[in-house]
Design a protein around this motif. Structure first.
Motif, PDB file in Angstrom:
ATOM      1  N   TYR A  33       0.818  -1.201   0.000  1.00  0.00           N
ATOM      2  CA  TYR A  33       0.000   0.000   0.000  1.00  0.00           C
ATOM      3  C   TYR A  33       0.860   1.262   0.000  1.00  0.00           C
ATOM      4  O   TYR A  33       1.981   1.256   0.502  1.00  0.00           O
ATOM      5  CB  TYR A  33      -0.852   0.066   1.278  1.00  0.00           C
ATOM      6  N   TYR A  35       0.089   5.104   1.494  1.00  0.00           N
ATOM      7  CA  TYR A  35      -0.783   6.025   2.210  1.00  0.00           C
ATOM      8  C   TYR A  35      -0.167   7.423   2.168  1.00  0.00           C
ATOM      9  O   TYR A  35       1.049   7.571   2.154  1.00  0.00           O
ATOM     10  CB  TYR A  35      -0.938   5.601   3.672  1.00  0.00           C
ATOM     11  N   LEU A  45      -5.577   6.272   2.268  1.00  0.00           N
ATOM     12  CA  LEU A  45      -5.067   5.317   1.288  1.00  0.00           C
ATOM     13  C   LEU A  45      -5.027   5.964  -0.090  1.00  0.00           C
ATOM     14  O   LEU A  45      -6.018   6.478  -0.583  1.00  0.00           O
ATOM     15  CB  LEU A  45      -5.969   4.076   1.245  1.00  0.00           C
ATOM     16  N   TYR A  48      -2.929   0.808  -3.890  1.00  0.00           N
ATOM     17  CA  TYR A  48      -2.424  -0.449  -3.386  1.00  0.00           C
ATOM     18  C   TYR A  48      -2.105  -1.343  -4.580  1.00  0.00           C
ATOM     19  O   TYR A  48      -2.551  -1.092  -5.700  1.00  0.00           O
ATOM     20  CB  TYR A  48      -3.462  -1.133  -2.485  1.00  0.00           C
ATOM     21  N   PHE A  88       3.560   7.007   3.162  1.00  0.00           N
ATOM     22  CA  PHE A  88       3.914   5.784   3.873  1.00  0.00           C
ATOM     23  C   PHE A  88       3.693   4.570   2.978  1.00  0.00           C
ATOM     24  O   PHE A  88       2.633   4.414   2.368  1.00  0.00           O
ATOM     25  CB  PHE A  88       3.045   5.611   5.125  1.00  0.00           C
ATOM     26  N   SER A  92       0.981  -6.042   4.084  1.00  0.00           N
ATOM     27  CA  SER A  92       0.266  -6.998   4.921  1.00  0.00           C
ATOM     28  C   SER A  92       0.262  -8.345   4.232  1.00  0.00           C
ATOM     29  O   SER A  92       0.390  -8.434   3.007  1.00  0.00           O
ATOM     30  CB  SER A  92      -1.159  -6.541   5.241  1.00  0.00           C
ATOM     31  N   SER A  94      -2.310 -10.480   4.283  1.00  0.00           N
ATOM     32  CA  SER A  94      -3.589 -10.711   3.635  1.00  0.00           C
ATOM     33  C   SER A  94      -4.421  -9.442   3.748  1.00  0.00           C
ATOM     34  O   SER A  94      -4.023  -8.483   4.401  1.00  0.00           O
ATOM     35  CB  SER A  94      -4.329 -11.872   4.290  1.00  0.00           C
ATOM     36  N   GLY A  95      -5.566  -9.448   3.121  1.00  0.00           N
ATOM     37  CA  GLY A  95      -6.430  -8.282   3.202  1.00  0.00           C
ATOM     38  C   GLY A  95      -6.979  -8.044   4.593  1.00  0.00           C
ATOM     39  O   GLY A  95      -7.507  -6.983   4.878  1.00  0.00           O
ATOM     40  N   LEU A  99      -1.255  -4.255   9.310  1.00  0.00           N
ATOM     41  CA  LEU A  99      -0.317  -3.594   8.414  1.00  0.00           C
ATOM     42  C   LEU A  99       0.994  -3.325   9.128  1.00  0.00           C
ATOM     43  O   LEU A  99       1.011  -3.005  10.318  1.00  0.00           O
ATOM     44  CB  LEU A  99      -0.881  -2.255   7.934  1.00  0.00           C
ATOM     45  N   PHE A 101       4.003  -0.607   8.665  1.00  0.00           N
ATOM     46  CA  PHE A 101       4.282   0.638   7.961  1.00  0.00           C
ATOM     47  C   PHE A 101       5.774   0.932   7.941  1.00  0.00           C
ATOM     48  O   PHE A 101       6.505   0.614   8.886  1.00  0.00           O
ATOM     49  CB  PHE A 101       3.595   1.816   8.667  1.00  0.00           C
TER      50      PHE A 101
END
Lengths: 111, 110
Positions: A33, A35, A45, A48, A88, A92, A94-95, A99, A101
């Motif tokens: 991701y 951010y 967000l 991704y 940032f 992760s 999985s969904g 997370l 960072f």
């Protein structure tokens, strides 16, 4: 353990392209991701990418993923002063997992 | 929809005082999170709640407790504040792969 590394600062001129880089250590990372945090605000967000993708484009944003090198980049085309913020990188497994960072890259866009 | 709301926005505590940071979301999300953000450290996960009735420790849970009061609310409590807990605290909720963040609480412990 999991680790996400980013350069801390990037300065560009308005109209130039910005490239923010990120490396991660966990080879099982499935979701990656970007951010954005504007001054005094929470994180939002931006975009991704899934680990089975190499590239994703969304208007001025291009995300490139090199899974072999565990390297992720965010390119912002035609950077504007309003793009000045902290960016940032996060990953992760999985969904639905937590997370991890990076420390964030401060992007400063000068007129 | 208000999204994720946090109260208070700012707080100053003396060492040893206690307080509770409040967080609420109106998006019917199952998962909620508390992070702290310190200069040069990025965001670090304190506690999270995968669903109503469950809570789990994150990377930096020491000195904190949490309560998932119901699906909407997830509070963070400092029982005896220390200067090392001076930070900006963010609450987030999650739907699928996306986390939605609140505006943050800036806490100073003197």
């Amino acid at each position: 353990g999991e680790d996400v590394e980013q350069s801390l600062f990037l300065s560009v001129r308005e109209g130039d392209s910005s490239v923010i880089n990120c490396t991660y250590t966990d080879s099982s990372s499935t979701y990656l991701y970007w951010y954005k945090q504007e001054p005094g605000a929470g994180l939002q967000l931006l975009t991704y990418i899934f680990s089975n993708m190499d590239m994703k484009q969304d208007q001025r944003l291009t995300v490139l993923l090199n899974k072999k090198d565990k390297h992720l980049s965010l390119r912002i085309a035609d950077t504007q002063t309003g793009d000045s913020a902290i960016y940032f990188c996060a990953e992760s497994y999985s969904g639905y997992s937590t997370l991890t960072f990076g420390k964030g890259t401060m992007l400063l866009v000068s007129p | 929809n208000a999204g994720v709301t946090q109260t208070p926005k700012f707080q100053v505590l003396k060492t040893g005082q206690s307080m509770t940071l409040q967080c609420a979301q109106d998006m019917n999300h199952n998962s909620m999170y508390w992070y702290r953000q310190d200069p040069g450290m990025g965001l670090r996960l304190i506690y999270y709640s995968a669903s109503e009735g469950t809570t789990d420790k994150g990377e930096v849970p020491n000195g904190y407790n949490v309560s998932r009061l119901n699906k909407r609310e997830f509070s963070l409590r400092l029982e005896s504040a220390a200067p090392s807990q001076t930070s900006v605290y963010f609450c987030a909720s999650r739907h699928s792969y996306e986390q939605y963040f609140g505006p943050g609480t800036r806490l100073t412990v003197t």
